[in-house]
Design an enzyme around this catalytic site. Structure first.
Site, PDB file in Angstrom:
ATOM      1  N   ASN A   9      23.115 -15.752  13.013  1.00 39.58           N
ATOM      2  CA  ASN A   9      24.531 -16.074  12.783  1.00 39.58           C
ATOM      3  C   ASN A   9      24.646 -16.563  11.353  1.00 39.58           C
ATOM      4  OD1 ASN A   9      27.146 -17.024  12.705  1.00 39.58           O
ATOM      5  ND2 ASN A   9      27.021 -18.151  14.633  1.00 39.58           N
ATOM      6  N   ARG A  84      25.734 -11.984  15.076  1.00 36.16           N
ATOM      7  CA  ARG A  84      27.124 -12.297  15.385  1.00 36.16           C
ATOM      8  C   ARG A  84      27.991 -11.788  14.232  1.00 36.16           C
ATOM      9  NH1 ARG A  84      30.635 -17.471  14.130  1.00 36.16           N
ATOM     10  NH2 ARG A  84      32.467 -16.991  15.391  1.00 36.16           N
ATOM     11  N   HIS A 173      36.202 -15.345  19.895  1.00 39.59           N
ATOM     12  CA  HIS A 173      35.373 -15.996  20.927  1.00 39.59           C
ATOM     13  C   HIS A 173      35.014 -15.035  22.054  1.00 39.59           C
ATOM     14  CE1 HIS A 173      37.105 -20.169  19.642  1.00 39.59           C
ATOM     15  NE2 HIS A 173      35.903 -19.981  19.112  1.00 39.59           N
ATOM     16  N   ARG A 234      41.997 -26.644  12.129  1.00 45.60           N
ATOM     17  CA  ARG A 234      42.969 -25.559  12.024  1.00 45.60           C
ATOM     18  C   ARG A 234      44.250 -25.910  12.767  1.00 45.60           C
ATOM     19  NH1 ARG A 234      39.101 -20.726  13.850  1.00 45.60           N
ATOM     20  NH2 ARG A 234      37.365 -22.154  13.590  1.00 45.60           N
ATOM     21  N   GLU A 378      26.570 -18.196  23.641  1.00 47.81           N
ATOM     22  CA  GLU A 378      26.824 -16.980  22.864  1.00 47.81           C
ATOM     23  C   GLU A 378      25.525 -16.357  22.354  1.00 47.81           C
ATOM     24  OE1 GLU A 378      30.856 -17.670  20.488  1.00 47.81           O
ATOM     25  OE2 GLU A 378      29.764 -19.541  20.822  1.00 47.81           O
TER      26      GLU A 378
END
Length: 393
Positions: A9, A84, A173, A234, A378
């Site tokens: 990642n 990813r 996601h 965010r 993940e």
């Protein structure tokens, strides 16, 4: 001999790595993390079968080289490398074996995620150079949501924007939702394509998803991961007219305002800069800090509002599922979100909620709508996809 898979990642200033020894492994045998790359305060650490602890000036390539050197003996039997990748656009509807052609296609959609995809691509090219001959797989955050119907992904803007520039809702996601969907089905002893779920992935980044008969039919994030829920830093949903208004009031640029919406808003902004971490905010609230309470209340309300909206996609809800750092570990936030979803008769079992669920993950009382806590993974999902596409006995 079983062959291993390396999960990569690659972020703008970070690099995370995990080595899975075989297709059935539930935990990696090596985990490594590099932070603040590109600065003189970079760090690289690893745990498991190797130990690493380096600090100082370091870029992505140097961090990856250091990891490969330290883990050389463990990387002798790699079946593949799984990456990813944040944005696959409409091109990639599933995880994909990387070839020269697919890498070109990946470069073509990178404009949709200019902060993330170029870094993901850099990780791919670095591995191609430093671990030559090993097959690589891209696993996309957006792919799971490519099943959304048109009415769910269209924006109310000129249709030509979609036709010419790909302006639409994509969602993110997705790798987490795929894992959680499969794990929820296993825990409920049901087939995934027989389930209607509302899943809330709540962490520093937050989103929610409606899953109907095993596929995504709606989600809260959009063209970028900025849309939807209030997150750590965010903003989530805002009126687009806010940008024009703030440019006039503060003489700011679009770039500066977007930086604020991405980095200085959400829980951090609502708490007047106190923290973007829910744990810190809950501790501050216990001490009577009203800034923390304001941020937490807005967060919980916004999640409940979006979960309720997502439920319009489903004739019934088999389970509401919480996952992600906050979703898995914060009993009080789960309770406050469900209390704010006023037209649903949720009743939590306080003891089960406080222990983050029983063996099934259930936190609700028997005979009331089922609420589960299901930890996401993940990296394991990426490893499984990499085995599926590269590993041949």
């Amino acid at each position: 001999m079983e062959r291993s898979v390396l999960v990569v990642n690659c972020g703008s200033s970070s690099l995370k790595l995990a080595l899975y020894p075989d297709p059935n492994a539930t935990q990696p045998t090596i985990e490594a993390s590099a932070e603040r790359l590109g600065t003189d305060k970079a760090s690289l650490s690893a745990s498991g079968l190797i130990s690493l602890d380096q600090t100082g000036a370091m870029n992505h390539e140097e961090a990856l080289r250091a990891f490969i050197s330290a883990a050389e003996s463990e990387l002798q039997h790699l079946a593949g490398i799984g990456h990813r990748v944040v944005h696959g656009g409409e091109t990639f509807v599933d995880s994909t074996l990387l070839t020269n052609d697919t890498i070109e296609q990946l470069e073509a959609v990178s404009g949709l995620a200019p902060l993330h995809n170029p870094m993901n691509l850099m990780g791919i090219l670095l591995c191609q150079e430093l671990l030559p001959g090993i097959e690589q797989v891209a696993v996309f955050d957006t792919a799971f949501h490519q099943t959304m119907p048109e009415q769910a992904w269209l924006y109310g803007v000129p249709y030509e924007w979609y036709e010419q520039f790909g302006v639409r809702r994509y969602g993110f996601h997705g790798t987490s939702y795929r894992f959680v969907e499969a794990e929820t089905a296993r825990r409920m002893d049901r087939e995934a394509d027989d389930l209607n779920l509302i899943v809330a992935h709540l962490g520093n980044g937050c989103s929610a998803c409606a899953i109907r008969q095993g596929v995504s039919v709606d989600t809260t994030m959009g063209l970028t991961p900025l849309e939807g829920l209030i997150m750590g830093t965010r903003s989530g949903d805002v009126d687009p007219g806010l940008l024009d208004y703030m440019i006039e009031k503060t003489d700011s640029s679009i770039d500066a305002l977007m930086q604020t919406l991405n980095k200085e808003s959400g829980l951090k902004g609502l708490s007047s800069g106190l923290s973007n971490d829910m744990r810190s905010l809950l501790e501050a609230e216990e001490s009577g800090n009203s800034d923390a309470t304001r941020a937490i209340n807005a967060f919980c309300f916004r999640v409940a509002r979006h979960l309720s909206a997502l439920s319009t996609n489903l004739t019934h809800i088999d389970s509401v599922v919480f996952t992600g750092g906050i979703g898995e570990h914060s009993a009080v936030i789960r309770q406050r979100i469900l209390a704010a979803w006023r037209n649903m008769p949720f009743r939590l079992n306080q003891e089960l909620n406080n222990q983050n669920g029983d063996n099934q993950g259930r936190i609700s009382e028997q005979g009331t709508p089922l609420v589960l806590v299901v930890p996401t993974d993940e990296e394991r999902m990426i490893a499984q996809d990499t085995y599926r596409l590269t590993h041949h006995d």
